[in-house]
Every structure is written in C-alpha cells, then in structure tokens.
Design a protein around this motif. Structure first.
Motif, PDB file in Angstrom:
ATOM      1  N   ILE A 124       0.747  -1.140  -0.003  1.00 11.92           N
ATOM      2  CA  ILE A 124       0.093  -0.096   0.035  1.00 11.92           C
ATOM      3  C   ILE A 124       0.959   1.316  -0.135  1.00 11.92           C
ATOM      4  N   ASN A 125       1.917   1.286   0.740  1.00 14.07           N
ATOM      5  CA  ASN A 125       2.858   2.385   0.986  1.00 14.07           C
ATOM      6  C   ASN A 125       3.697   2.551  -0.351  1.00 14.07           C
ATOM      7  N   CYS A 126       3.804   1.734  -1.224  1.00 16.87           N
ATOM      8  CA  CYS A 126       4.559   1.651  -2.615  1.00 16.87           C
ATOM      9  C   CYS A 126       3.513   2.125  -3.393  1.00 16.87           C
ATOM     10  N   ALA A 127       2.370   1.864  -3.422  1.00 13.43           N
ATOM     11  CA  ALA A 127       1.239   2.216  -4.553  1.00 13.43           C
ATOM     12  C   ALA A 127       1.085   3.834  -4.090  1.00 13.43           C
ATOM     13  N   ASN A 128       1.042   4.201  -2.935  1.00 10.85           N
ATOM     14  CA  ASN A 128       0.918   5.507  -2.398  1.00 10.85           C
ATOM     15  C   ASN A 128       2.068   6.462  -2.873  1.00 10.85           C
ATOM     16  N   SER A 129       3.081   5.766  -2.973  1.00 13.71           N
ATOM     17  CA  SER A 129       4.348   6.571  -3.306  1.00 13.71           C
ATOM     18  C   SER A 129       4.499   6.940  -4.797  1.00 13.71           C
ATOM     19  N   SER A 130       3.802   6.118  -5.709  1.00 11.52           N
ATOM     20  CA  SER A 130       3.893   6.271  -7.015  1.00 11.52           C
ATOM     21  C   SER A 130       2.883   5.684  -8.059  1.00 11.52           C
ATOM     22  N   SER A 131       2.137   6.441  -8.687  1.00 18.33           N
ATOM     23  CA  SER A 131       1.059   6.179  -9.399  1.00 18.33           C
ATOM     24  C   SER A 131       1.389   4.943 -10.306  1.00 18.33           C
ATOM     25  N   LYS A 132       2.840   4.529 -10.580  1.00 13.77           N
ATOM     26  CA  LYS A 132       2.801   3.415 -11.619  1.00 13.77           C
ATOM     27  C   LYS A 132       2.737   2.240 -10.885  1.00 13.77           C
ATOM     28  N   HIS A 133       2.826   2.177  -9.391  1.00 13.45           N
ATOM     29  CA  HIS A 133       2.426   1.074  -8.664  1.00 13.45           C
ATOM     30  C   HIS A 133       1.223   0.749  -8.168  1.00 13.45           C
ATOM     31  N   VAL A 134       0.048   1.575  -8.734  1.00 15.96           N
ATOM     32  CA  VAL A 134      -1.097   1.438  -8.254  1.00 15.96           C
ATOM     33  C   VAL A 134      -1.744   0.045  -8.171  1.00 15.96           C
ATOM     34  N   GLN A 135      -1.197  -0.745  -9.141  1.00 13.15           N
ATOM     35  CA  GLN A 135      -1.702  -2.216  -9.402  1.00 13.15           C
ATOM     36  C   GLN A 135      -1.514  -2.960  -8.012  1.00 13.15           C
ATOM     37  N   LEU A 136      -0.568  -2.618  -6.950  1.00 13.88           N
ATOM     38  CA  LEU A 136      -0.311  -3.216  -6.099  1.00 13.88           C
ATOM     39  C   LEU A 136      -1.500  -3.303  -4.700  1.00 13.88           C
ATOM     40  N   ILE A 137      -2.437  -2.173  -5.031  1.00 16.02           N
ATOM     41  CA  ILE A 137      -3.648  -2.127  -4.088  1.00 16.02           C
ATOM     42  C   ILE A 137      -4.584  -3.191  -4.229  1.00 16.02           C
ATOM     43  N   PRO A 138      -5.095  -3.694  -5.228  1.00 15.97           N
ATOM     44  CA  PRO A 138      -5.863  -4.807  -5.194  1.00 15.97           C
ATOM     45  C   PRO A 138      -5.215  -5.987  -4.824  1.00 15.97           C
ATOM     46  N   LYS A 139      -3.761  -6.011  -5.130  1.00 18.73           N
ATOM     47  CA  LYS A 139      -2.911  -7.180  -4.568  1.00 18.73           C
ATOM     48  C   LYS A 139      -3.362  -7.188  -3.116  1.00 18.73           C
ATOM     49  N   ALA A 140      -2.858  -6.082  -2.483  1.00 20.51           N
ATOM     50  CA  ALA A 140      -2.768  -5.925  -1.082  1.00 20.51           C
ATOM     51  C   ALA A 140      -4.119  -6.361  -0.281  1.00 20.51           C
ATOM     52  N   ILE A 141      -5.021  -6.093  -0.916  1.00 19.83           N
ATOM     53  CA  ILE A 141      -6.463  -6.196  -0.288  1.00 19.83           C
ATOM     54  C   ILE A 141      -6.795  -7.576  -0.645  1.00 19.83           C
ATOM     55  N   LYS A 142      -6.671  -8.280  -1.804  1.00 16.05           N
ATOM     56  CA  LYS A 142      -6.637  -9.663  -1.818  1.00 16.05           C
ATOM     57  C   LYS A 142      -5.975 -10.667  -1.006  1.00 16.05           C
ATOM     58  N   MET A 143      -4.870  -9.968  -0.739  1.00 18.45           N
ATOM     59  CA  MET A 143      -3.906 -10.645   0.260  1.00 18.45           C
ATOM     60  C   MET A 143      -4.673 -10.761   1.886  1.00 18.45           C
ATOM     61  N   ALA A 144      -5.200  -9.603   2.057  1.00 17.81           N
ATOM     62  CA  ALA A 144      -5.932  -9.370   3.430  1.00 17.81           C
ATOM     63  C   ALA A 144      -7.153 -10.497   3.311  1.00 17.81           C
ATOM     64  N   GLU A 145      -7.869 -10.435   2.221  1.00 17.64           N
ATOM     65  CA  GLU A 145      -8.956 -11.267   2.135  1.00 17.64           C
ATOM     66  C   GLU A 145      -8.643 -12.937   2.542  1.00 17.64           C
ATOM     67  N   TRP A 146      -7.337 -13.147   1.863  1.00 15.27           N
ATOM     68  CA  TRP A 146      -6.947 -14.706   2.123  1.00 15.27           C
ATOM     69  C   TRP A 146      -6.662 -14.758   3.367  1.00 15.27           C
ATOM     70  N   LEU A 147      -5.945 -13.778   4.185  1.00 16.63           N
ATOM     71  CA  LEU A 147      -5.798 -13.750   5.498  1.00 16.63           C
ATOM     72  C   LEU A 147      -7.166 -14.131   6.500  1.00 16.63           C
ATOM     73  N   LEU A 148      -8.048 -13.371   6.029  1.00 14.33           N
ATOM     74  CA  LEU A 148      -9.376 -13.654   6.573  1.00 14.33           C
ATOM     75  C   LEU A 148      -9.891 -14.865   6.609  1.00 14.33           C
ATOM     76  N   SER A 149      -9.826 -15.399   5.599  1.00 13.92           N
ATOM     77  CA  SER A 149     -10.056 -17.179   5.150  1.00 13.92           C
ATOM     78  C   SER A 149      -9.779 -17.888   5.972  1.00 13.92           C
ATOM     79  N   ILE A 150      -8.391 -17.783   6.219  1.00  8.99           N
ATOM     80  CA  ILE A 150      -7.502 -18.941   7.078  1.00  8.99           C
ATOM     81  C   ILE A 150      -7.190 -18.507   8.498  1.00  8.99           C
ATOM     82  N   GLN A 151      -8.163 -17.668   9.226  1.00  6.30           N
ATOM     83  CA  GLN A 151      -7.940 -17.460  10.417  1.00  6.30           C
ATOM     84  C   GLN A 151      -8.755 -18.326  11.222  1.00  6.30           C
ATOM     85  N   GLN A 152      -8.200 -18.761  12.304  1.00  6.52           N
ATOM     86  CA  GLN A 152      -8.807 -19.921  13.002  1.00  6.52           C
ATOM     87  C   GLN A 152     -10.026 -19.238  13.969  1.00  6.52           C
TER      88      GLN A 152
END
Length: 359
Positions: free
Chosen positions: A55-83
């Motif tokens: 998220i920080n990298c995406a915020n630092s440069s618009s050319k890395h904006v594609q990292l935002i959906p990757k970060a959110i999907k990562m968070a979604e995966w973590l929600l799915s495996i929490q005990q």
C-alpha cells in the motif's frame, strides 16, 4: 544508487511471489528446493506484514497502483484462514492438518489487517485484528507470563517486541487498556534482556541458539515502532543503544556480523542480507526522529550495498529479489530469496526516497 530502478525490481519480485489462487505471497524462491517453478507455498505471516509495504509503495507512485488490489486480496486470504479463536497458524500455508497456532505469526498478520482497515475503512479487517489481538493477550496472560514467573529456564525471545508493536497498533484504534497492558508488560520484560553494550540476550529463534542480524533487527523494530505509538522514551533508548553497537561492529570490521553466537561473539563469515535491509530502514527512521545525519549516512551506505545484489535478470535467482544470505549458501534462509528480505529492502528504499524528496 538508482532508487527507482531498485524499487521497480523489488516490486516485480514481490508481484511474482503472489500466488494467483490464494493471493498470498510465497515464502521464498529457490530453484534448488523447487526446481519446477521456484516458488514455495504462500506464507501467512510475511504476507501479513507485506500488505502495508504494498500500500505504501502504491501511494508513493501512481505507476505501482496495481499493488492496491493485490494487497486487499492478500488481506481477504488472511481472513479466510484465520482460526475460530482468532489465531493464525505457523509456517507456510500448505494444505495439511497441522494448524499449530503462533502468537508471533498472528501478531505480524495483525499489522496487515490494520493496514487494510486503515486503507479501506472496512470493519471486517479490524474485527479480525481484534480477534487476533484478544487471542494473543489470552495466551500471554494465561500461559506465557505465568510460565516465565515459575520456570527458571523459560525462553522469551527478544524479537517478541514485534508482538507488542501490533498489539499497541490495535489499541491505538480501539483504546483497549487490557491489550495495551499486555503489550507494555511484554516490552518491559524484553527491555530487561538488553545488556549494557546494546546487545540482547535470547535474541535467537530458540534458547541457546545464535542470533541472526534479522532477529536482532526484529527486536529493535518492535521497540522503535512501539515508541512511535507511545512516545515512551525508554523504548527509543533501547533502539539507540542497540544501533550504537551495530554501528560499532560496522566501523571496526567494515561489515555487519551475520549473527552473534550464544556467547555474544560476532561472526562475519556471511552477511544476513535480510537483517541489513532492516537495519537500513531503522537508520532512516532514527534519522527522521533525531535528525542525526549519521543514521542517514549509515543507512544509505548499507542500502547502496544491498541494491547491488538485486539480480536484474531471471536465472539461478529470481529477478529483483534479495537473498537471505551472502554467500547464497549462508546459514540464514540458505539457498533462498525470502519474500520478507525483499519486503524489508523495499521498505528501506521507499523511506530513503521519501527523505530525499523532502530535502
């Protein structure tokens, strides 16, 4: 040092580490251990603390904006495996029955959940962080703290300061006094492990084991981040004292030790590149806090040496990724390019870029 080029290389490596199916970041790349495609299974712990970096990298440069959906999907995966009780398991996520719960790994994932909540404002991420924090507090108050007071040779590693930091991050949002108390108690215990010369006892992964520069850096990071939340000067003093010792080693040996033995003897036969990236980031943070130029110059020197070790082409090693050790067969993360090594390198690059832009 071409900072933008190094950032792009690190981003490419981390993007390639993300498993399409789960959205989690693979633990490491190694053509030796995984000859077919090189990647190990996704790692919940490091995926957790990779989220704010993306998220920080995406915020630092618009050319890395594609990292935002990757970060959110990562968070979604973590929600799915929490005990169910809020815990997360140790180790890489391989479909198996072993769901051993880990307070440390759970705490690192809280960092990512809070980052996802702060970016999106969606409460389910904070709810997950709350459940994880409550589980950690329960484990420490009912098991770990009582064991420390009753067993003479019990082991509490110094890098558990990085458990206290995410707990304090959470309490910064919800003002949970019980969680804050557990975090502060943990930090006070670890503070007692620091010796007069700045080194920590019990800084390795296990009792009577060497302490890699990685785990030493973990220990300092936990205190510095906790200081930034609480303004407790004693936490900052821990970091300044520890960094003084690290600078001493560099000044007297022209390199940082890869590890300290159980007898606190520095060993220079390999470089722990992961830990060096962490030290560079810590130096830039200390420069921002103290305005002492020595930290900036020290961090810049380390960072400049690290970026020279990023492969620019795919081959035996993956393009853009930092190895765990130099030489590649060194004892820390042997024959691997861990995702967290490049995460810490990217953190340092982004902080360096931020300082330069302010100058």
């Amino acid at each position: 040092m071409n900072v933008e080029k190094s950032i792009d290389l690190a981003v490419d490596f981390l993007l390639s580490s993300i498993e399409p199916k789960t959205g989690g970041s693979s633990a490491f790349y190694s053509k030796i251990l995984h000859p077919i495609n090189g990647w190990h299974a996704p790692y919940p712990e490091t995926s957790g603390y990779l989220i704010p970096t993306l998220i920080n990298c995406a915020n630092s440069s618009s050319k890395h904006v594609q990292l935002i959906p990757k970060a959110i999907k990562m968070a979604e995966w973590l929600l799915s495996i929490q005990q169910a009780d809020g815990a997360f398991s140790a180790g890489a996520w391989i479909q198996k029955n072993d769901l051993t719960k880990s307070p440390f790994n759970t705490a690192q994932i809280i960092i990512g959940l809070i980052s996802a909540y702060q970016f999106t404002g969606i409460s389910k991420y904070l709810d997950s962080a709350s459940s994880a924090s409550n589980w950690i507090v329960k484990i420490f108050e009912s098991e770990i703290f009582p064991e420390l007071s009753t067993r003479q040779h019990s082991f509490l590693p110094a890098y558990y300061s990085r458990i206290a930091w995410p707990l304090l991050q959470y309490t910064e949002i919800n003002k949970d006094l019980i969680t804050a108390s557990t975090a502060e108690r943990l930090l006070q215990i670890i503070l007692g492990l620091q010796m007069n010369n700045g080194e920590f006892a019990d800084a390795g992964f296990s009792k009577n084991s060497p302490a890699y520069l990685h785990t030493i850096s973990y220990s300092l990071e936990g205190f510095l981040e906790s200081y930034l939340i609480t303004n407790n000067e004693s936490y900052l003093h821990v970091v300044l004292k520890g960094m003084k010792r690290i600078i001493f080693y560099q000044t007297n040996n022209n390199r940082l030790p890869g590890e300290l033995t159980v007898n606190m003897k520095p060993r220079f036969h390999f470089r722990c590149l992961t830990g060096e990236a962490q030290i560079a980031f810590l130096c830039f943070q200390l420069f921002n806090i103290t305005n002492d130029r020595k930290y900036f110059e020290f961090g810049k020197k380390i960072l400049g040496e690290l970026v020279l070790l990023q492969p620019e082409k795919n081959g035996f090693r993956k393009r853009g990724g930092l190895s765990g050790s130099k030489p590649f067969y060194g004892p820390y993360a042997r024959l691997r390019q861990p995702n967290w090594a490049t995460k810490f390198l990217l953190d340092a690059l982004l902080m360096f870029k931020s300082i330069q832009e302010r100058s």
